[in-house]
Design a protein around this motif. Structure first.
Motif, PDB file in Angstrom:
ATOM      1  N   PHE A  76       0.727  -1.126   0.004  1.00  0.00           N
ATOM      2  CA  PHE A  76       0.053   0.066   0.041  1.00  0.00           C
ATOM      3  C   PHE A  76       0.746   1.202  -0.046  1.00  0.00           C
ATOM      4  O   PHE A  76       0.312   2.410  -0.505  1.00  0.00           O
ATOM      5  CB  PHE A  76      -0.995   0.035   1.282  1.00  0.00           C
ATOM      6  CG  PHE A  76      -2.099  -1.267   1.091  1.00  0.00           C
ATOM      7  CD1 PHE A  76      -2.936  -1.119   0.157  1.00  0.00           C
ATOM      8  CD2 PHE A  76      -2.152  -1.986   2.233  1.00  0.00           C
ATOM      9  CE1 PHE A  76      -3.731  -2.144   0.024  1.00  0.00           C
ATOM     10  CE2 PHE A  76      -3.008  -3.228   1.959  1.00  0.00           C
ATOM     11  CZ  PHE A  76      -3.794  -3.086   1.064  1.00  0.00           C
ATOM     12  N   VAL A  77       1.889   1.199   0.542  1.00  0.00           N
ATOM     13  CA  VAL A  77       2.882   2.338   0.645  1.00  0.00           C
ATOM     14  C   VAL A  77       3.816   2.794  -0.568  1.00  0.00           C
ATOM     15  O   VAL A  77       3.956   3.647  -1.158  1.00  0.00           O
ATOM     16  CB  VAL A  77       3.803   2.594   1.897  1.00  0.00           C
ATOM     17  CG1 VAL A  77       4.559   3.738   2.245  1.00  0.00           C
ATOM     18  CG2 VAL A  77       2.591   2.311   3.183  1.00  0.00           C
ATOM     19  N   MET A  78       4.365   1.584  -0.950  1.00  0.00           N
ATOM     20  CA  MET A  78       5.469   1.744  -2.105  1.00  0.00           C
ATOM     21  C   MET A  78       4.692   2.195  -3.409  1.00  0.00           C
ATOM     22  O   MET A  78       5.347   3.183  -4.038  1.00  0.00           O
ATOM     23  CB  MET A  78       6.028   0.182  -2.226  1.00  0.00           C
ATOM     24  CG  MET A  78       6.804  -0.479  -1.279  1.00  0.00           C
ATOM     25  SD  MET A  78       8.264   0.469  -0.982  1.00  0.00           S
ATOM     26  CE  MET A  78       9.492  -0.936  -1.314  1.00  0.00           C
ATOM     27  N   PRO A  79       3.492   2.052  -3.505  1.00  0.00           N
ATOM     28  CA  PRO A  79       2.936   2.732  -4.815  1.00  0.00           C
ATOM     29  C   PRO A  79       3.288   4.268  -4.849  1.00  0.00           C
ATOM     30  O   PRO A  79       3.446   4.929  -5.931  1.00  0.00           O
ATOM     31  CB  PRO A  79       1.473   2.350  -4.853  1.00  0.00           C
ATOM     32  CG  PRO A  79       1.323   1.030  -4.307  1.00  0.00           C
ATOM     33  CD  PRO A  79       2.586   0.979  -3.225  1.00  0.00           C
ATOM     34  N   ASP A  80       3.012   4.774  -3.655  1.00  0.00           N
ATOM     35  CA  ASP A  80       3.355   6.159  -3.316  1.00  0.00           C
ATOM     36  C   ASP A  80       4.475   6.683  -3.933  1.00  0.00           C
ATOM     37  O   ASP A  80       4.442   7.915  -3.975  1.00  0.00           O
ATOM     38  CB  ASP A  80       2.791   6.455  -1.973  1.00  0.00           C
ATOM     39  CG  ASP A  80       1.597   6.433  -1.450  1.00  0.00           C
ATOM     40  OD1 ASP A  80       0.523   6.335  -2.467  1.00  0.00           O
ATOM     41  OD2 ASP A  80       1.234   6.565  -0.474  1.00  0.00           O
ATOM     42  N   ILE A  81       5.400   5.957  -3.707  1.00  0.00           N
ATOM     43  CA  ILE A  81       6.913   6.303  -3.981  1.00  0.00           C
ATOM     44  C   ILE A  81       7.141   5.830  -5.456  1.00  0.00           C
ATOM     45  O   ILE A  81       8.216   5.590  -5.937  1.00  0.00           O
ATOM     46  CB  ILE A  81       8.036   6.224  -3.136  1.00  0.00           C
ATOM     47  CG1 ILE A  81       7.919   4.615  -2.963  1.00  0.00           C
ATOM     48  CG2 ILE A  81       7.632   6.707  -1.924  1.00  0.00           C
ATOM     49  CD1 ILE A  81       9.350   3.890  -2.086  1.00  0.00           C
ATOM     50  N   GLY A  82       6.102   5.224  -6.269  1.00  0.00           N
ATOM     51  CA  GLY A  82       6.382   4.820  -7.561  1.00  0.00           C
ATOM     52  C   GLY A  82       6.864   3.555  -7.622  1.00  0.00           C
ATOM     53  O   GLY A  82       6.984   2.882  -8.982  1.00  0.00           O
ATOM     54  N   ILE A  83       6.591   2.539  -6.716  1.00  0.00           N
ATOM     55  CA  ILE A  83       7.035   1.272  -7.094  1.00  0.00           C
ATOM     56  C   ILE A  83       5.593   0.425  -6.757  1.00  0.00           C
ATOM     57  O   ILE A  83       5.174   0.140  -5.677  1.00  0.00           O
ATOM     58  CB  ILE A  83       7.783   0.604  -5.882  1.00  0.00           C
ATOM     59  CG1 ILE A  83       9.206   1.409  -6.015  1.00  0.00           C
ATOM     60  CG2 ILE A  83       8.100  -0.953  -5.927  1.00  0.00           C
ATOM     61  CD1 ILE A  83      10.216   1.168  -4.974  1.00  0.00           C
ATOM     62  N   ASP A  84       5.254  -0.030  -8.100  1.00  0.00           N
ATOM     63  CA  ASP A  84       3.835  -0.620  -7.959  1.00  0.00           C
ATOM     64  C   ASP A  84       4.111  -2.230  -8.313  1.00  0.00           C
ATOM     65  O   ASP A  84       4.501  -2.356  -9.402  1.00  0.00           O
ATOM     66  CB  ASP A  84       3.034   0.015  -9.279  1.00  0.00           C
ATOM     67  CG  ASP A  84       1.632   0.474  -8.840  1.00  0.00           C
ATOM     68  OD1 ASP A  84       1.148  -0.081  -7.607  1.00  0.00           O
ATOM     69  OD2 ASP A  84       1.216   1.523  -9.491  1.00  0.00           O
ATOM     70  N   LEU A  85       3.589  -2.911  -7.330  1.00  0.00           N
ATOM     71  CA  LEU A  85       3.740  -4.155  -7.451  1.00  0.00           C
ATOM     72  C   LEU A  85       2.507  -4.801  -7.319  1.00  0.00           C
ATOM     73  O   LEU A  85       1.379  -4.688  -6.814  1.00  0.00           O
ATOM     74  CB  LEU A  85       4.626  -5.036  -6.161  1.00  0.00           C
ATOM     75  CG  LEU A  85       6.019  -4.239  -5.961  1.00  0.00           C
ATOM     76  CD1 LEU A  85       6.572  -5.000  -4.765  1.00  0.00           C
ATOM     77  CD2 LEU A  85       6.780  -4.694  -7.268  1.00  0.00           C
ATOM     78  N   THR A  86       2.458  -6.161  -8.159  1.00  0.00           N
ATOM     79  CA  THR A  86       1.184  -6.820  -8.206  1.00  0.00           C
ATOM     80  C   THR A  86       1.149  -7.698  -6.441  1.00  0.00           C
ATOM     81  O   THR A  86       2.259  -7.551  -5.913  1.00  0.00           O
ATOM     82  CB  THR A  86       1.328  -8.291  -9.059  1.00  0.00           C
ATOM     83  OG1 THR A  86       2.004  -8.885  -8.705  1.00  0.00           O
ATOM     84  CG2 THR A  86       1.264  -7.630 -10.475  1.00  0.00           C
ATOM     85  N   ALA A  87       0.165  -8.079  -6.276  1.00  0.00           N
ATOM     86  CA  ALA A  87      -0.186  -8.557  -4.948  1.00  0.00           C
ATOM     87  C   ALA A  87       0.957  -9.809  -4.852  1.00  0.00           C
ATOM     88  O   ALA A  87       1.342  -9.764  -3.723  1.00  0.00           O
ATOM     89  CB  ALA A  87      -1.658  -9.239  -4.783  1.00  0.00           C
ATOM     90  N   PHE A  88       0.928 -10.665  -5.707  1.00  0.00           N
ATOM     91  CA  PHE A  88       1.988 -11.561  -5.785  1.00  0.00           C
ATOM     92  C   PHE A  88       3.068 -11.163  -5.596  1.00  0.00           C
ATOM     93  O   PHE A  88       4.154 -11.620  -4.447  1.00  0.00           O
ATOM     94  CB  PHE A  88       1.734 -12.413  -7.071  1.00  0.00           C
ATOM     95  CG  PHE A  88       2.803 -13.996  -7.160  1.00  0.00           C
ATOM     96  CD1 PHE A  88       2.605 -14.824  -6.261  1.00  0.00           C
ATOM     97  CD2 PHE A  88       4.086 -13.554  -7.783  1.00  0.00           C
ATOM     98  CE1 PHE A  88       3.435 -15.895  -6.497  1.00  0.00           C
ATOM     99  CE2 PHE A  88       4.826 -14.835  -7.528  1.00  0.00           C
ATOM    100  CZ  PHE A  88       4.649 -16.112  -6.975  1.00  0.00           C
ATOM    101  N   GLN A  89       3.730 -10.210  -6.176  1.00  0.00           N
ATOM    102  CA  GLN A  89       5.129  -9.620  -6.187  1.00  0.00           C
ATOM    103  C   GLN A  89       5.316  -9.166  -4.843  1.00  0.00           C
ATOM    104  O   GLN A  89       6.407  -9.225  -4.090  1.00  0.00           O
ATOM    105  CB  GLN A  89       5.331  -8.738  -7.280  1.00  0.00           C
ATOM    106  CG  GLN A  89       5.402  -9.196  -8.581  1.00  0.00           C
ATOM    107  CD  GLN A  89       5.348  -8.121  -9.840  1.00  0.00           C
ATOM    108  OE1 GLN A  89       5.002  -7.013  -9.472  1.00  0.00           O
ATOM    109  NE2 GLN A  89       5.869  -8.448 -11.049  1.00  0.00           N
ATOM    110  N   ALA A  90       4.364  -8.488  -4.289  1.00  0.00           N
ATOM    111  CA  ALA A  90       4.201  -7.681  -2.936  1.00  0.00           C
ATOM    112  C   ALA A  90       4.339  -8.772  -1.899  1.00  0.00           C
ATOM    113  O   ALA A  90       5.123  -8.679  -0.992  1.00  0.00           O
ATOM    114  CB  ALA A  90       3.257  -6.901  -2.726  1.00  0.00           C
TER     115      ALA A  90
END
Ligand SMILES: Nc1ncnc2c1ncn2[C@@H]1O[C@H](COP(=O)(O)OP(=O)(O)OP(=O)(O)O)[C@@H](O)[C@H]1O
Ligand SMILES: [Mg+2]
Lengths: 218, 243
Positions: A76-90
């Motif tokens: 939930f937080v990483m997307p805010d700094i531009g790192i968008d992972l799928t649920a599996f990757q996260a």
């Protein structure tokens, strides 16, 4: 009992899907956690303070954070700094990060348990640190480390259920979904528990075999 | 070839070597004797940089022993060491133990190294134990493997730290026998030992260390038969006539 088997047959395909996901996420995070854990252990035992100290702070920091919080943070937080992972990757990232720190500590303890005389013998034939690690320390540490490492693997497998909170459709997640649509908690969660045992019991047996094989080579 | 010039070493405030001057010539056997805690091991371990020293100089041929310098690894390939507790690699066979240094440190040809390693094990009387793991060997056998491992590096000198002290009495002889053989071939050896008889027969010179100082040094016959210092006499009396 008859109703249990007919219902079980009905639920199983979905749960088996979840099981595959559990296996996939466990294997992916185990591979990553082992490589990272080895890296932390080598840095911490490098004898170079500029490497050992930051690693120690990092490892002890991560070990102090609940795995759920790590997962929420990555998802939930990483997307805010531009790192968008799928649920599996996260999920893999969170499990691997957390477990790399547990596994790293296990490896470090194994490395530090090697007799000082071995280090002196290695040095006295002119070995530099990396060669000594590779030829003398690590082959001996593997034996010491195997039981706690096996324990970590089983814990990781069970903790993979935690990634259900970030919507990875693994076994526990599938079980929850199925239970809330059928209201058949009893059958569903019994099956879920049994499926976990189908993984952990053989895994335990394999690990014990490996331990015996390594111990016997001495 | 090994030279000590005013070497000082302390652990914290505890001074262990208080100005050591000594020299070991090529091809000579020098025995280092002295009471427990006098600094014998420390002095030996400074030579190949297993310990650091604070001041003075130790040189090997012309090379300064400096643990902070990359040359230390090279020095260690030239000056081998045999330990009281053998320190063989338990996960490798006798042959692999002997091959380890030449193969992975000196990067010599594998088949040459194998031939030389098995010759060396033959020479120390272990030709039938090439594939034995250290755990299955007696203390005396392990120590002979350790000597072969040291020799495999083709060193210019070998340091021995009480090589027979951890052995059962009946195994002391076989190890001393191998060391005697080396002495006859003029291997340079610095030997910490309590085996006065061995020193008497084999050493070219003897250093008596007490309280971090060399109290007396000289040809083995003189020092062991007519020690000039009271402390040396005391020590020799105690080790040769215990109780
Ligand atoms: N790592 C260390 N840290 C602190 N003090 C040490 C260390 N190693 C040795 N010493 C001290 O240094 C002194 C000399 O030790 P050393 O091992 O050189 O003696 P030694 O003459 O070899 O004795 P022994 O016959 O018992 O082997 C002793 O007082 C010992 O307690
Ligand atoms: Mg000693």
């Amino acid at each position: 009992m008859n109703t249990f088997t007919t219902r079980a047959a009905e639920y199983l395909p979905l749960l088996i899907n979840g099981l595959w996901m559990t296996i996939a996420i466990t294997l992916a995070s185990l591979a990553l956690a082992t490589v990272l854990g080895m890296t932390w252990a080598l840095l911490r035992t490098s004898g170079i303070k500029a490497l050992a100290l930051p690693t120690r702070i990092f490892v002890e920091g991560v070990r102090g954070i609940p795995i759920l919080v790590v997962l929420f943070y990555i998802y939930f937080v990483m997307p805010d700094i531009g790192i968008d992972l799928t649920a599996f990757q996260a999920g893999v990232a969170g499990l691997a990060l957390t477990y790399s720190c547990y596994i790293g500590e296990t490896f470090r303890a194994g490395i530090e348990a090697i007799d000082r005389g071995q280090i002196e013998a290695a040095k006295s034939i002119g070995m530099k640190h990396p060669l000594m690690m590779r030829r003398v320390i690590l082959p001996q540490a593997v034996r010491i480390v195997m039981p706690p490492y096996a324990n970590n693997v089983i814990m990781l497998l069970k903790d993979s259920s935690q990634v259900s909170v970030i919507t990875v459709a693994e076994l526990t997640m599938q079980g929850k979904a199925l239970a809330s649509s059928t209201f058949d908690n009893m059958t569903v969660f019994t099956l879920v528990a049994l499926l976990y045992l189908c993984l952990t019991i053989p895994l335990n047996m394999v690990m014990r075999r490996v331990e015996v094989a390594l111990g016997g080579a001495k | 070839m090994i030279n000590f010039e005013n070497v000082h070493k302390a652990y914290g405030h505890h001074e262990v070597l208080k100005g050591i001057d000594a020299s070991i010539d090529r091809g000579k056997v020098v025995c280092l004797i002295g009471p427990s805690g006098s600094g014998k091991s420390t002095m030996l371990r400074c030579v190949n940089g297993l310990e650091t020293y604070q001041s003075g100089r130790i040189t090997i041929d012309a090379t300064l022993v400096d643990t902070d310098d990359a040359s230390i690894h090279d020095i260690r390939t030239r000056v081998a060491m045999v330990f009281q507790r053998f320190n063989l690699f338990p996960h490798r066979t006798a042959l692999e133990n002997v091959m380890e240094g030449p193969l992975y440190v000196l990067r010599q040809d594998r088949s040459d190294v194998r031939d030389r390693a098995s010759d060396l094990l033959n020479r120390v009387g272990l030709g039938d134990k090439l594939n034995a793991y250290p755990g299955s060997l007696s203390g005396g056998q392990q120590q002979r493997v350790a000597i072969a491992r040291a020799l495999a590096m083709q060193p210019t000198a070998i340091l021995f730290d009480e090589p027979t002290s951890a052995l059962d009495p009946e195994m002391v002889g076989e190890v001393l026998h191998v060391m005697r053989g080396l002495a006859e071939e003029h291997m340079t050896m610095l030997v910490v030992t309590h085996e006065i008889q061995f020193a008497r027969e084999v050493a070219d010179s003897v250093l008596f260390l007490d309280g971090g100082r060399i109290v007396e040094q000289g040809p083995a016959r003189d020092l062991l038969h007519q020690p000039r210092h009271e402390r040396t006499r005391d020590f020799l009396r105690r080790v040769t006539h215990p109780i």
